[in-house]
Design an enzyme around this catalytic site. Structure first.
Site, PDB file in Angstrom:
ATOM      1  N   GLU A 267       0.852  -1.197   0.000  1.00 16.61           N
ATOM      2  CA  GLU A 267       0.000   0.000   0.000  1.00 16.61           C
ATOM      3  C   GLU A 267       0.878   1.234   0.000  1.00 16.61           C
ATOM      4  O   GLU A 267       1.860   1.303   0.733  1.00 16.61           O
ATOM      5  CB  GLU A 267      -0.871   0.090   1.263  1.00 16.61           C
ATOM      6  N   LYS A 324     -15.790   4.715   4.863  1.00 15.36           N
ATOM      7  CA  LYS A 324     -14.618   4.477   5.714  1.00 15.36           C
ATOM      8  C   LYS A 324     -14.657   5.429   6.907  1.00 15.36           C
ATOM      9  O   LYS A 324     -14.940   6.626   6.764  1.00 15.36           O
ATOM     10  CB  LYS A 324     -13.317   4.672   4.935  1.00 15.36           C
ATOM     11  N   GLU A 330      -9.340   9.691   4.837  1.00 14.10           N
ATOM     12  CA  GLU A 330      -9.517   8.245   4.703  1.00 14.10           C
ATOM     13  C   GLU A 330     -10.528   7.884   3.621  1.00 14.10           C
ATOM     14  O   GLU A 330     -10.481   6.798   3.056  1.00 14.10           O
ATOM     15  CB  GLU A 330      -9.950   7.637   6.037  1.00 14.10           C
TER      16      GLU A 330
END
Length: 393
Positions: A267, A324, A330
């Site tokens: 990620e 989220k 986010e």
């Protein structure tokens, strides 16, 4: 003049084609993947997502945070390499061989080989949970799942790994001082790294310069020109934060004797919208980071401690996810809106799709062709008309 005209003309035509190619070619296919999260109530169906990625983007790898059957079915026959995840809460059960075998039978085996499942991740950032049962069970769960893969004759097709946050490091600055947290280093990470070596699987990390940067280090984080950070121990200069983070991980691995293992970026990304107190939270910064990230990891430059390497990389994330939890950022890490239009352009969309979606590109091309035509007529019009008259005559 007559002899130089054909030569000049051929060179000019070649230049036109090269220029058009450079305009139309906006991405380079390589080991670039995306994280496909689904914490949203407005996402397109998996079948549309799969076809969109296959037909319209250069993305050739997808990481899932679960093993959703609908998504796995949707990616059948696309050839896109899929990574699935066993959720953290299954880790204690996964140490049981019968559970591991059953999990494979339910979530993987029905979909292969049509769906190109290449890796199974056991949890996500498990060491950062501080959950003792998960941490103690992590390596045994990976080992048991590997045994199940061998029993199903899938161990040569599918790798097993687990992603880590950079919280596993007790020191990271300068990069050459990178080391794992005491207690985790010998009790968890050393056997885990031994597992990776034995199974030829990568060590996976989630480096996020976005979460580590400040106003003073924003240029360093975004790969912009900057004065860099000098490591006195190695006499190496770091010009971007990602390299420093990766080399800190590498140094920690080297301390345990595992500097030969592959590192995969599971990620990394940058949000396009955030809260007012955050810096660099806009679409331009997100495009700058992710675009530079793609180019850097595929360039073969590597890092100061790992030169001449490329890195398999998964950008976070595919879509903005409106459900989220947490701060605004986010919910705004996506490369695409839920309607599959780009949040910003970093060359992910294939050139033919980009051209069709961008009428200005057609205008540029038309103007380019007209301009070159005028240039040819101005300089060689007399020769062109003379040759034309001779042919008619």
């Amino acid at each position: 003049m007559a002899n130089s005209f054909p030569s000049f003309f051929s060179i000019l035509i070649t230049a036109i084609f090269l220029l058009l190619a450079s305009v139309l070619t906006k991405g380079v296919e390589g080991t670039i993947g995306v994280n496909y999260g689904t914490q949203a109530n407005n996402l397109p169906p998996p079948s549309k997502v799969a076809h969109f990625l296959q037909d319209s983007t250069i993305i050739n790898r997808v990481r899932l945070f679960d093993a959703d059957p609908d998504i796995l079915q949707a990616f059948a026959h696309t050839g896109i390499a899929i990574t699935v995840t066993v959720p953290n809460h299954h880790i204690p059960n996964l140490t049981n061989l019968s559970f591991a075998q059953q999990w494979l039978e339910v979530y993987v085996q029905p979909y292969i080989p049509a769906t190109n499942v290449v890796r199974i991740l056991v949890g996500n950032e498990v060491l950062s949970t501080a959950n003792k049962s998960l941490i103690v069970g992590l390596v045994p769960a990976m080992q048991t799942l590997q045994t199940a893969l061998v029993g199903a004759s899938l161990d040569r097709r599918i790798q097993i790994s687990t992603p880590h946050s950079l919280g596993i490091l007790s020191a990271s600055s300068p990069p050459s001082n990178g080391s794992f947290r005491q207690g985790y280093d010998t009790h968890v990470l050393e056997p885990l790294l031994s597992f990776h070596r034995a199974t030829n699987s990568p060590f996976m990390v989630n480096p996020y310069p976005f979460f580590e940067c400040s106003a003073d280090t924003l240029d360093f984080a975004l790969f912009r020109p900057n004065s860099g950070v000098f490591d006195e121990n190695t006499k190496l200069l770091y010009t971007n934060m990602l390299d420093a983070q990766l080399d800190a991980v590498y140094s920690a691995m080297k301390l345990l004797g595992f500097d030969d293992l592959e590192i995969v970026i599971a990620e990394s990304g940058w949000c396009s919208l955030g809260d007012s107190e955050q810096i660099g939270v806009d679409a331009n910064s997100a495009a700058e980071y992710n675009g530079n990230l793609m180019r850097h990891v595929q360039s073969g430059a590597g890092t100061p401690l790992m030169p001449n390497r490329t890195f398999e990389t998964y950008i976070f994330s595919l879509f903005n996810e409106d459900l989220k939890p947490g701060p605004t950022c986010e919910r705004n890490f996506g490369l695409f809106q839920p309607n599959m239009t780009p949040v910003y352009d970093i060359g992910i969309v294939r050139s033919t799709v980009a051209a069709a979606a961008n009428p200005n590109l057609h205008h540029v091309i038309c103007l380019l062709v007209i301009s070159v035509g005028v240039l040819i007529l101005n300089n060689y019009g007399e020769n062109i008309f003379r040759i034309s008259s001779e042919i008619r005559g």
